[in-house]
Every structure is written in C-alpha cells, then in structure tokens.
Design a protein around this motif. Sequence first.
Motif, PDB file in Angstrom:
ATOM      1  N   THR A   1      27.682  51.775  49.612  1.00  0.00           N
ATOM      2  CA  THR A   1      29.084  51.821  49.901  1.00  0.00           C
ATOM      3  C   THR A   1      29.974  52.216  48.747  1.00  0.00           C
ATOM      4  O   THR A   1      31.057  52.463  49.172  1.00  0.00           O
ATOM      5  N   GLY A   2      29.601  52.291  47.528  1.00  0.00           N
ATOM      6  CA  GLY A   2      30.418  52.740  46.452  1.00  0.00           C
ATOM      7  C   GLY A   2      31.158  51.492  45.950  1.00  0.00           C
ATOM      8  O   GLY A   2      32.249  51.743  45.039  1.00  0.00           O
ATOM      9  N   ARG A   3      30.950  50.262  46.092  1.00  0.00           N
ATOM     10  CA  ARG A   3      31.766  49.227  45.990  1.00  0.00           C
ATOM     11  C   ARG A   3      31.614  48.846  44.437  1.00  0.00           C
ATOM     12  O   ARG A   3      32.485  48.561  43.910  1.00  0.00           O
TER      13      ARG A   3
ATOM     14  N   ALA B   1      26.950  45.827  37.648  1.00  0.00           N
ATOM     15  CA  ALA B   1      25.510  44.747  37.732  1.00  0.00           C
ATOM     16  C   ALA B   1      25.344  44.209  36.445  1.00  0.00           C
ATOM     17  O   ALA B   1      25.139  42.884  36.649  1.00  0.00           O
ATOM     18  N   ILE B   2      25.636  45.105  35.594  1.00  0.00           N
ATOM     19  CA  ILE B   2      25.291  44.401  34.211  1.00  0.00           C
ATOM     20  C   ILE B   2      26.383  43.437  33.894  1.00  0.00           C
ATOM     21  O   ILE B   2      26.118  42.411  33.223  1.00  0.00           O
ATOM     22  N   GLN B   3      27.534  43.448  33.997  1.00  0.00           N
ATOM     23  CA  GLN B   3      28.776  42.659  34.019  1.00  0.00           C
ATOM     24  C   GLN B   3      28.322  41.465  34.652  1.00  0.00           C
ATOM     25  O   GLN B   3      28.396  40.346  34.178  1.00  0.00           O
ATOM     26  N   LEU B   4      27.973  41.529  35.820  1.00  0.00           N
ATOM     27  CA  LEU B   4      27.751  40.348  37.137  1.00  0.00           C
ATOM     28  C   LEU B   4      26.499  39.642  36.190  1.00  0.00           C
ATOM     29  O   LEU B   4      26.452  38.269  36.483  1.00  0.00           O
ATOM     30  N   VAL B   5      25.549  40.237  35.584  1.00  0.00           N
ATOM     31  CA  VAL B   5      24.460  39.312  35.051  1.00  0.00           C
ATOM     32  C   VAL B   5      24.761  38.616  34.065  1.00  0.00           C
ATOM     33  O   VAL B   5      24.622  37.400  33.895  1.00  0.00           O
TER      34      VAL B   5
ATOM     35  N   ASP C   1      36.836  45.200  43.291  1.00  0.00           N
ATOM     36  CA  ASP C   1      36.874  45.949  44.506  1.00  0.00           C
ATOM     37  C   ASP C   1      37.870  45.274  45.388  1.00  0.00           C
ATOM     38  O   ASP C   1      37.636  44.269  45.936  1.00  0.00           O
ATOM     39  N   THR C   2      38.841  46.050  45.719  1.00  0.00           N
ATOM     40  CA  THR C   2      40.053  45.392  46.612  1.00  0.00           C
ATOM     41  C   THR C   2      40.005  46.056  47.988  1.00  0.00           C
ATOM     42  O   THR C   2      40.973  46.159  48.693  1.00  0.00           O
ATOM     43  N   SER C   3      38.944  46.708  48.462  1.00  0.00           N
ATOM     44  CA  SER C   3      38.703  47.110  49.691  1.00  0.00           C
ATOM     45  C   SER C   3      38.423  46.202  50.786  1.00  0.00           C
ATOM     46  O   SER C   3      38.162  46.372  52.000  1.00  0.00           O
TER      47      SER C   3
END
Length: 88
Positions: free
Chosen positions: A35-37, A43-47, A21-23
Amino acid sequence: MARADREEIVQVVLDYLAQYDTSGTPDLDEDLFDTGRVNSLFAIQLVGFLETTFRIKITVTDLDLQNFSSVNRVADLVLAKTATTTGA
C-alpha cells in the motif's frame, strides 16, 4: 519488559507507524509495503525500535520483509521473540 501481550504490541506499532504515515490507521492485516505506507528503510528503523522497546534481539533470519508486512505480522514476531526471551 515482561512478555508483552498482542494488544500492547499492536498499539506500540500503530503509534510508531503514525509518526511516519499520516494517512490513517491501517487494517491490522494490510500489507504496509504494497500500500506504500512504509518502505524497507522504515522496516530497519522499526527493528531498532522493537529491539529497544521489547528488549528482544531480531536476528538476520528474522529480517524477512514478510515479518514486517503488516501490524499483525510484526506482533507475531515480537510475541515469538518475547516468548523465547522469557522462557515461555
């Protein structure tokens, strides 16, 4: 890794999020999904990233999207998990 502190976790999550997310930097309590970020795939990748980085195990029970809805919520989850793995 020894038990991480909140600031370290927050920075790690923000750095990881910045790859996707480059916003700009989100507010720590901002709902990242609303917010659509991010999306559920993120979320799965973050896990996987969190499990590897902090040497924790995120269980099926932990996979509630609320646990990943904001940077602070992710930090809370990691703190809870590191507290259990270090016996604190």
